[in-house]
Scaffold this motif. Structure first.
Motif, short mmCIF file in Angstrom:
data_model
loop_
_atom_site.label_atom_id
_atom_site.label_comp_id
_atom_site.label_asym_id
_atom_site.label_seq_id
_atom_site.Cartn_x
_atom_site.Cartn_y
_atom_site.Cartn_z
N VAL A 129 -6.16 23.45 3.34
CA VAL A 129 -5.94 23.45 4.79
C VAL A 129 -6.78 22.38 5.47
N ASN A 130 -8.05 22.33 5.13
CA ASN A 130 -8.98 21.46 5.86
C ASN A 130 -8.82 19.98 5.52
N SER A 157 -14.05 17.29 12.26
CA SER A 157 -14.87 17.48 11.08
C SER A 157 -15.89 18.59 11.39
N SER A 158 -17.11 18.44 10.97
CA SER A 158 -18.12 19.47 11.21
C SER A 158 -19.51 18.90 10.98
N PHE A 162 -22.54 16.77 7.26
CA PHE A 162 -23.79 16.01 7.11
C PHE A 162 -24.93 16.88 6.57
N ILE A 163 -25.02 18.12 7.05
CA ILE A 163 -26.18 18.95 6.69
C ILE A 163 -25.87 19.94 5.58
N GLY A 164 -24.59 20.13 5.25
CA GLY A 164 -24.23 20.99 4.13
C GLY A 164 -24.06 22.45 4.45
N TYR A 171 -16.16 24.70 2.54
CA TYR A 171 -15.97 24.21 3.90
C TYR A 171 -16.73 22.89 4.11
N ALA A 172 -18.01 22.87 3.73
CA ALA A 172 -18.82 21.67 3.90
C ALA A 172 -18.25 20.50 3.10
N ALA A 173 -17.80 20.78 1.88
CA ALA A 173 -17.22 19.73 1.05
C ALA A 173 -15.94 19.18 1.68
N SER A 174 -15.10 20.08 2.18
CA SER A 174 -13.82 19.63 2.78
C SER A 174 -14.07 18.84 4.04
N LYS A 175 -15.03 19.26 4.85
CA LYS A 175 -15.30 18.55 6.10
C LYS A 175 -16.01 17.22 5.84
N GLY A 176 -16.84 17.17 4.80
CA GLY A 176 -17.42 15.89 4.41
C GLY A 176 -16.34 14.91 4.00
#
Length: 208
Positions: A129-130, A157-158, A162-164, A171-176
């Motif tokens: 999805v992301n 993004s999110s 940047f901060i993980g 989620y963090a991986a997809s937004k990165g």
């Protein structure tokens, strides 16, 4: 310009400076939260809005935009289904009369779970999805905007890119990845006068 002429020049309102009269936008995830706020902001600037959402029985945002005297259309789309994601932009073009000037990719999902317990299916559901669906919608936009040599794309993004974050690995991986994808598309499509940008919100008081 002399002082008198400057004084006689009518002040331009902030909204006029950012007027989107005559423009058409597609917003994913526009039924609530950040996406709803962005849909309203576009409408306040005079932009017609097509909102893609999973549940089209929820007409709250579209109805509120229409009450402002601005056109709002709803499209049903489940972005966890890649066929629907792939077909979203062409469908939105049809609904909006063949013109979309702005794409806002705001739809997203997450699972809060210790990383050691995340299943492969949960990982895939978030990344699909992301990231994957977002790319497919961007791809559809590019195919429309490149020949026109004009367009604006904003990906949400999110800060976690940047901060993980914590217990949000997928989620963090997809937004990165969304942040890097945005840079790549921006580099590639700038020559066609298409601006691709991302915003990276922190924690916002939404349902998710």
């Amino acid at each position: 310009m002399d002082t008198l002429a400057a004084a006689e020049t009518p002040l331009v309102s902030a909204m006029n400076l950012f007027s989107l009269q005559g423009k058409h936008a597609l917003v994913t995830g526009g039924s609530r939260g950040i996406g709803a706020a962005m849909a309203h902001a576009l409408a306040d600037a005079g932009c017609s809005v097509c909102i893609a959402q999973h549940d089209v029985t929820n007409t709250t945002v579209a109805d509120a935009i229409r009450a402002k005297g601005v056109r709002a259309e709803l499209l049903q789309c489940n972005l966890s289904n890649m066929d629907e994601a792939r077909g979203l932009f062409p469908k939105a073009l049809e609904v909006m009369g063949g013109q979309i000037d702005i794409l806002i990719n705001c739809a997203g999902t997450l699972h809060r779970k210790p990383s050691v317990d995340v299943t492969e299916q949960e990982w895939d559901s978030v990344v699909d999805v992301n990231l994957k669906a977002l790319f497919l919608v961007c791809q559809g936009a590019g195919r429309h905007m490149i020949p026109r040599r004009s367009g604006k794309i904003v990906n949400v993004s999110s800060l976690n890119s940047f901060i993980g974050g914590e217990i949000v690995a997928s989620y963090a991986a997809s937004k990165g990845a969304v942040s890097q994808l945005t840079k790549s598309l921006s580099n590639e499509w700038a020559r066609y006068n298409i601006q691709v940008n991302a915003i990276a919100p922190g924690s916002i008081a939404t349902d998710m």
